[in-house]
Design an enzyme around this catalytic site. Sequence first.
Site, mmCIF file in Angstrom:
data_model
loop_
_atom_site.group_PDB
_atom_site.id
_atom_site.type_symbol
_atom_site.label_atom_id
_atom_site.label_comp_id
_atom_site.label_asym_id
_atom_site.label_seq_id
_atom_site.Cartn_x
_atom_site.Cartn_y
_atom_site.Cartn_z
ATOM 1 N N GLY A 11 41.838 -14.865 -0.717
ATOM 2 C CA GLY A 11 42.003 -14.222 0.590
ATOM 3 C C GLY A 11 42.502 -12.792 0.441
ATOM 4 C CB ALA A 80 46.621 -19.447 6.451
ATOM 5 C CE1 TYR A 145 46.974 -17.815 11.850
ATOM 6 C CE2 TYR A 145 48.186 -16.273 13.226
ATOM 7 C CZ TYR A 145 47.794 -16.704 11.978
ATOM 8 O OH TYR A 145 48.213 -16.020 10.855
#
Length: 300
Positions: A11, A80, A145
Amino acid sequence: MIKVLVTGAAGQVGRDLVDVLLGYTPPGGSETWHPDGRAVHSDEFAVVGLTHHDLDVTDEAAVHRAIRAVQPDVIVHLAAYTAVDQAESDSERCFAVNERGTGYLSDAADSTGAHLVTVSTDYVFDGAGNRPYSESDTTNPLGVYGRSKLAGELRCRPRDTIVRTSWVMGIRGRNVLHVIAQRVAAGEPVRFVNDQIGTPTFSADLARGLATFVRERPSGVWHFANQPATSWYEVAVAAAEACGATRDFVTPITSGELTPAPAARRPSYSALSTEKWVAAGFREPLEWRDGLARFFRDRS
Ligand SMILES: NC(=O)c1ccc[n+]([C@@H]2O[C@H](COP(=O)([O-])OP(=O)(O)OC[C@H]3O[C@@H](n4cnc5c(N)ncnc54)[C@H](OP(=O)(O)O)[C@@H]3O)[C@@H](O)[C@H]2O)c1
């Protein structure tokens, strides 16, 4: 050598963190800013970076297997579900990754004696404040979120390190700075909101901050973000100017004028205070304008 396992290693933040732990300066990084005054040497950390392909953090048994196999001293949990708008209609999957996945990492760290450093978000706050949020301020996320990330925090143990950060941008990530550069190149003006205030954070700087958390392993919640607070409009203007455009390339709008309206509500004010970080003796994070200049220095 300190053995560090990184989840979400492919990421935006993961790539920069792996570089930093191996002793490199990531693209867009500062050569001279080291939060605790010490550069990382190439033999300080042994790094095992796991991508989504290597380890799905929603698979509890796989998480425990991976941690037992690697036996890390420290786990930095960056995997995530980060699609803030999509999360509104994909709540189950978002919570599976951000709440339960984080819980599995905390459990696995606890059972092997590893220390967990996990990353959370400014979106745990509702934006009703008018001064930078401190670690002890009341949380009240506005969307799925933010709720899932807060639920992940609550699954952690008191000894774990929770690092909240905000508006993260890195050269190897998907973020608005790349979009603005493309729009300047195409001569297509942009509109950005001037009623959302926060603290933009450059992933290369965050990665250096995380390396310090790996060294120091303090427990509890910590805020880390570049400074000072600003609006998305001001970030967009600075980016457009860095790409050779003028201020009027960016039109300021309100969140209510966004078309189509985003699925998720965002806090109107979510700047993070780094007072606790500085009081602990670490160097003040650099200004976001400094990070933005480095981003465009290295982007090409
Ligand atoms: N970006 C921001 O503005 C921001 C702001 C505040 C806090 N944060 C937090 O900072 C941390 C790092 O974010 P980032 O910007 O680096 O996000 P990112 O670029 O989206 O990286 C997240 C990584 O997690 C992986 N992942 C997703 N689901 C997974 C799963 N079930 N198992 C294993 N890996 C999985 C993704 O892989 P795939 O792409 O293959 O799914 C991706 O490589 C996250 O905790 C995020 O919540 C980010």
